[in-house]
Write a protein that holds these residues in place. Structure first.
Motif, short mmCIF file in Angstrom:
data_model
loop_
_atom_site.label_atom_id
_atom_site.label_comp_id
_atom_site.label_asym_id
_atom_site.label_seq_id
_atom_site.Cartn_x
_atom_site.Cartn_y
_atom_site.Cartn_z
N ILE A 76 62.27 59.07 -116.86
CA ILE A 76 63.65 58.42 -116.05
C ILE A 76 62.91 57.98 -114.79
CG2 ILE A 76 63.92 60.76 -114.79
CD1 ILE A 76 66.56 58.50 -116.14
N ILE A 77 62.17 58.34 -114.19
CA ILE A 77 61.50 57.80 -112.77
C ILE A 77 61.12 56.65 -113.06
CG2 ILE A 77 60.03 57.93 -111.01
CD1 ILE A 77 62.05 60.23 -111.00
N SER A 78 60.38 56.20 -114.07
CA SER A 78 59.98 54.62 -114.45
C SER A 78 61.22 53.88 -114.76
CB SER A 78 59.09 54.68 -115.39
OG SER A 78 57.85 55.46 -115.30
N PHE A 118 77.10 64.22 -125.08
CA PHE A 118 77.50 64.45 -124.05
C PHE A 118 76.44 64.45 -122.83
CE2 PHE A 118 78.51 67.88 -120.46
CZ PHE A 118 79.71 67.39 -120.05
N THR A 119 75.44 65.13 -122.91
CA THR A 119 74.40 64.80 -121.84
C THR A 119 74.06 63.36 -121.62
OG1 THR A 119 73.61 66.99 -122.36
CG2 THR A 119 72.24 65.63 -120.90
N VAL A 120 73.82 62.57 -122.83
CA VAL A 120 73.40 61.19 -122.75
C VAL A 120 74.71 60.49 -122.02
CG1 VAL A 120 73.49 59.12 -124.14
CG2 VAL A 120 72.05 61.14 -124.72
N SER A 121 75.90 60.81 -122.09
CA SER A 121 76.96 59.98 -121.69
C SER A 121 77.06 60.24 -120.04
CB SER A 121 78.41 60.54 -122.10
OG SER A 121 78.37 60.02 -123.40
N GLY A 122 76.79 61.64 -119.87
CA GLY A 122 76.65 61.88 -118.27
C GLY A 122 75.50 61.33 -117.51
N ILE A 123 74.39 61.33 -118.34
CA ILE A 123 73.25 60.69 -117.45
C ILE A 123 73.66 58.96 -117.53
CG2 ILE A 123 70.81 59.87 -117.98
CD1 ILE A 123 70.43 62.63 -119.09
N PRO A 139 64.21 56.25 -106.75
CA PRO A 139 64.35 56.71 -108.16
C PRO A 139 63.80 58.12 -108.43
CG PRO A 139 63.50 54.45 -107.77
CD PRO A 139 63.76 55.05 -106.46
N GLU A 140 63.12 58.43 -107.48
CA GLU A 140 62.24 59.78 -107.76
C GLU A 140 63.35 60.96 -107.26
OE1 GLU A 140 59.23 57.00 -107.08
OE2 GLU A 140 60.81 57.43 -106.08
N ALA A 141 64.06 60.66 -106.26
CA ALA A 141 65.33 61.68 -105.95
C ALA A 141 66.22 61.78 -106.91
CB ALA A 141 65.59 61.29 -104.49
N PHE A 142 66.68 60.45 -107.31
CA PHE A 142 67.92 60.30 -108.26
C PHE A 142 67.37 61.22 -109.83
CE2 PHE A 142 71.11 58.53 -111.11
CZ PHE A 142 72.12 58.82 -110.28
N GLY A 143 66.07 60.67 -110.09
CA GLY A 143 65.50 61.06 -111.32
C GLY A 143 65.62 62.80 -111.35
N ARG A 144 65.18 63.35 -110.15
CA ARG A 144 65.15 64.80 -110.10
C ARG A 144 66.63 65.35 -110.22
NH1 ARG A 144 61.42 63.79 -106.27
NH2 ARG A 144 62.70 63.96 -104.55
N TYR A 145 67.63 64.55 -109.51
CA TYR A 145 68.97 64.91 -109.57
C TYR A 145 69.45 64.97 -111.34
CZ TYR A 145 73.96 64.57 -109.54
OH TYR A 145 75.24 64.56 -110.17
N LEU A 146 68.98 64.07 -111.90
CA LEU A 146 69.67 63.63 -113.15
C LEU A 146 68.93 64.70 -114.03
CD1 LEU A 146 69.50 59.98 -113.89
CD2 LEU A 146 71.44 61.72 -113.65
N ALA A 149 70.69 68.28 -112.80
CA ALA A 149 72.08 68.31 -113.61
C ALA A 149 72.14 68.57 -115.09
CB ALA A 149 72.82 67.11 -113.01
N SER A 150 71.24 67.83 -115.79
CA SER A 150 71.25 67.81 -117.09
C SER A 150 70.72 68.86 -117.75
CB SER A 150 70.85 66.59 -117.71
OG SER A 150 69.32 66.55 -117.54
N GLY A 151 69.66 69.65 -117.23
CA GLY A 151 69.07 70.56 -117.69
C GLY A 151 68.03 70.36 -118.59
#
Length: 154
Positions: A76-78, A118-123, A139-146, A149-151
């Motif tokens: 996700i970060i890439s 459901f998770t794909v749609s949320g991401i 990207p790193e901070a938002f990737g960690r958030y995703l 949040a998604s588990g």
């Protein structure tokens, strides 16, 4: 498509793409002419028509290239970093085509990695929001958030 071309062709196509995206900052696509794109890119109209039918075909090519570049990312970060490198183009695609276009294409990329629709749609919706909000988070901070949040480990 662009990788298989010589350097001069790639440079010309980039000039056309960049001029077009710059024009779209202030105009609706329906109000943009091929002549205007060529003038801003300092490229002849015949050169434009060598690669594209019209401004809509140019937009479609930009969109395809943006999404194709994401298939090579393995985390996700890439993916977010690749998107941020072409922030202006992503913002214009969302503005012109809507969140659904981005979310739909991203869901194809994520569907192999994450089995929950459901998770794909949320991401995908979250990434579209991130683009619309000018990608303020790294990207790193938002990737960690995703990921949090998604588990899922993304």
């Amino acid at each position: 498509m662009i990788n298989a071309m010589d350097a001069r062709t790639r440079r010309t196509i980039r000039k056309l793409e960049n001029a077009f995206i710059d024009i779209l900052e202030t105009k609706n696509i329906d109000d943009v002419s091929v002549s205007e794109i060529c003038s801003n890119a300092h490229v002849n109209r015949t050169t434009f028509y060598r690669y594209y039918r019209n401004q809509y075909a140019l937009l479609e090519m930009i969109e395809k290239e943006l999404f194709a570049s994401l298939y090579t990312t393995d985390d996700i970060i890439s993916l977010l970093t690749a998107m941020r490198k072409r922030k202006k183009e992503w913002k214009r695609i969302i503005h012109l085509k809507g969140r659904g276009c981005v979310a739909e294409n991203l869901s194809v990329i994520f569907s192999d990695r994450i089995k929950s629709r459901f998770t794909v749609s949320g991401i995908c919706g979250s990434i579209a929001w991130w683009i619309e909000s000018d990608m303020k988070e790294s990207p790193e901070a938002f990737g960690r958030y995703l990921s949090d949040a998604s588990g899922f480990e993304l």
